[in-house]
Motif scaffolding. Structure first.
Motif: not given
Length: 225
Positions: A121-126, A130, A180-181, A183-184, A223
């Motif tokens: 869920t937290t890996a999604q941007s929209e 999510r 996914p996390h 990547r940033s 966060q």
């Protein structure tokens, strides 16, 4: 979304659904190992299935049964399981902004707040993605985990999880959730901080505390602005 073929979904939605189903399948298979372990530790098939149905947090279930299987007391098993389960409270804080609706809906959703649904869920941007990630992962994994538990409990001690590689499925799923996390820059920093805290605490802290502390650190790291 219900009943929509994958080929008719948009690329972002299809990617989320496929990732959620793949992750759920990988972790669900490990439910077989839990079923085998629980029955070997002395639990009945009904008790084993009830634990997965009503608890549904794999790490805590495996921790409790591992303690019992090695001769530990019920108190020790419960203590370690509760410490591990405490991280789900942290996940609840992370997912609260994305779970909308009346109280009964949020209480129902709370049963599916686990490592995998939080990561997806937290890996999604929209917001829409999510929601899709949470419910696809939660419902699919719940069904497969309970099915795996039942199969493992029926098989009982007749199968060796290590022989068939089932012992690494849970670890492999966690590695998949990290991607996914990572990547940033913020995600990589949070992951490094969590790993460092966990490694420092493992030699001296009680079972479950290193994971809980690392989870808190990662949550705070993700966060921050």
């Amino acid at each position: 979304m219900s009943g929509t073929p994958l080929s008719q979904m948009s690329a972002p939605v299809r990617s989320v659904v496929v990732s959620s189903l793949t992750l759920s399948g990988a972790v669900g298979v490990f439910g077989i190992s839990f079923g085998v372990l629980a029955v070997s530790a002395g639990a009945s098939v009904a008790q084993t299935c009830a634990l997965s149905l009503f608890t549904f947090t794999g790490a805590s279930q495996l921790s409790a049964m591992s303690v019992i299987a090695t001769g530990g007391t019920a108190g020790a098993a419960l203590g370690g399981a509760l410490l591990l389960a405490a991280r789900n409270g942290v996940y609840g804080l992370a997912l609260a902004p994305f779970i909308k609706g009346p109280l009964r809906n949020r209480l129902f959703a709370a049963h599916f707040v686990i490592d995998e649904t939080t990561a997806m869920t937290t890996a999604q941007s929209e917001p829409r993605l999510r929601k899709i990630a949470f419910w696809t992962t939660g419902i699919t994994l719940f069904c497969l985990w309970n099915l795996g538990t039942f199969v493992g409990a029926i098989i009982g001690s007749g199968i060796d999880p290590q022989k068939y590689g089932l012992d690494v499925a849970f670890t492999a799923a966690f590695v998949a959730m990290l991607a996914p996390h990572l990547r940033s820059v913020k995600g990589r920093q949070a992951a490094a901080l969590g790993a460092l805290i966990c490694l420092v605490l493992i030699p001296s802290a009680p079972i479950g505390v290193p994971i809980l502390a690392a989870g808190l650190a990662v949550f705070i790291g993700l966060q921050r602005p």
